[in-house]
Design a protein around this motif. Structure first.
Motif, mmCIF file in Angstrom:
data_model
loop_
_atom_site.group_PDB
_atom_site.id
_atom_site.type_symbol
_atom_site.label_atom_id
_atom_site.label_comp_id
_atom_site.label_asym_id
_atom_site.label_seq_id
_atom_site.Cartn_x
_atom_site.Cartn_y
_atom_site.Cartn_z
ATOM 1 N N ILE A 6 80.215 -39.872 79.864
ATOM 2 C CA ILE A 6 81.100 -39.513 78.767
ATOM 3 C C ILE A 6 80.680 -38.208 78.132
ATOM 4 O O ILE A 6 81.337 -37.701 77.240
ATOM 5 N N GLY A 35 85.524 -42.057 80.317
ATOM 6 C CA GLY A 35 85.372 -40.931 79.397
ATOM 7 C C GLY A 35 86.706 -40.392 78.918
ATOM 8 O O GLY A 35 86.894 -40.110 77.724
ATOM 9 N N LYS A 39 88.157 -40.331 75.179
ATOM 10 C CA LYS A 39 88.600 -39.094 74.539
ATOM 11 C C LYS A 39 90.011 -39.249 73.999
ATOM 12 O O LYS A 39 90.316 -38.836 72.877
#
Lengths: 103, 144
Positions: A6, A35, A39
């Motif tokens: 990540i 990841g 986000k």
């Protein structure tokens, strides 16, 4: 195991590099990687925070007189922020658990 | 976000009931208004509510179950066509030659009953929202 990279593409993820790269390409072909999902959800939380901010501002400046819309925007921002914090706590817990492993 | 679909539906209910409250306020304030721009006494106004689909442009096709969700929307505001009450008041400036004045067709008792219904409906929608919130917080407590 899911790819936990990540921190960005330049950091090498934990685990064997061959397997990890295979997993990443697989993730790009099919579903989004963890990841990316993280986000995306953080940007959603940010969007809700900004929406709540805008609602409060427009209520205070008298552009709208919609009290409940403002409160609901605030609640949405609150709940999504709490969710994000829970996810963050879980990730940190997992990270610390791994760091505590005896070699 | 799909997570807050129920909240948005309840928000539409709150908006609808607020509009209804505004109309009741208008009816009660104009209980003695004998002139309007259109001429004649004020006529009681009431909202007409209809169910509408919850279309979220960000959601694309969405879930088949979510497409069945309906929020409330105000289809229109109608005027009550019942005749107004006539009172014999020869001294009133809006009295007809026979001395009768037509007052608005607003019934105070009816409006008060509507007022209670509107405020209870508002409360119900607000309760749905707060229950929704406490459910979400309970779900977040699982991780603790």
């Amino acid at each position: 195991m899911i790819d936990l990279s990540i921190q960005g593409p330049d950091k090498t993820p934990i685990g064997s590099p061959v397997q990890a790269s295979k997993k990443t390409s697989e993730a790009q072909g099919g579903e989004a990687s963890f990841g990316e999902v993280l986000k995306e959800s953080i940007s959603e939380v940010n969007r809700l925070q900004e929406e709540a901010d805008g609602a409060v501002q427009s209520l205070a400046s008298g552009q709208t007189t919609n009290l409940h819309e403002t409160m609901i925007a605030l609640e949405k921002a609150d709940i999504s922020f709490r969710l994000m914090m829970q996810v963050r706590n879980k990730i940190l817990d997992a990270y610390q658990e791994i760091m505590r492993t005896q070699l | 976000m799909d997570l807050f679909a129920g909240m948005d539906i309840s928000a539409s209910g709150l908006s609808a009931q607020r509009l209804r409250m505004n109309l009741i306020a208008s009816n009660l304030a104009n209980v003695n208004s004998t002139r309007t721009e259109q001429g004649g006494p004020y006529r009681r106004r009431m909202p007409v509510f209809g169910a509408a689909g919850t279309t979220d442009p960000r959601n694309g096709f969405g879930n088949a179950m979510d497409r069945e969700l309906r929020r409330v929307q105000v289809s229109g505001i109608l005027e009550d066509s019942r005749p107004g009450r006539t009172v014999y008041e020869p001294s009133h400036p809006d009295a007809n030659p026979a001395g009768y004045v037509t007052y608005p067709n607003v019934n105070l008792i009816e409006e008060m009953a509507d007022l209670i219904t509107a405020s209870r409906s508002y409360e119900a929608n607000a309760t749905v929202i707060s229950t929704f919130k406490s459910m979400a917080l309970k779900a977040l407590e699982i991780g603790r």
